[in-house]
Design a protein around this motif. Sequence first.
Motif: not given
Length: 217
Positions: A103-120
Amino acid sequence: MRLLLIEDDASLGSVLKRALEKHSYGVDWVQDGESGLAAIEDLNYSVVILELNLPKLSGLEVVRSARQKNITVPILLLSAMDNPMQKVEGLDGGADDYLVKPFDLDELLARLRALCRRHDGRPQVVLKSGNVEIDPAAMVVRDASGQVPMTAKEFQMLMLLVERAGKYVTKSDIEYALYSAESAVESNTTEVMIYNLRKKLGSDFIKSVRGIGYIVQ
């Protein structure tokens, strides 16, 4: 923001850990399912990045065990197999997202940010405190004079303080969030970064009380 990486591939795990730390994440890395589940149960993480094919306990077993214990931390599954049924099984087992290797690192980072936003429960991506504005996705800080240059660790510390605005954050909280468990931290590292942030954002932006911690309003 602190992440748990559960990945048995030593080469990939080492690369991911360094890459994520360069993007302001604190990362704990373990290499088997049993150690991963123990860390999830004992420590507080923002997101867990979990390989499916692990020794001792599989990634799917880790997910199911965590959810059975009512642990709600967001879990992002990694797998080298682009198998639709495996994806369904992982997501139905309690994972929040699924990423196929390579996978592309930028995609991983974007998915992490999205998960954090949804969880918070935070749909917005810009944080504000006084005249300071932080864009977590772009890793940009601005004040009345414009963009403020930050090192990765300074940015991570600022995020921690602003996300807990109105509450004191202790030195140990900061060290835990910014550094891996095995990292050696100089005794004055936190004080030096606080000093640098005050120089950049104003001496009154971060207040401190000796023996308690640091706070922004």
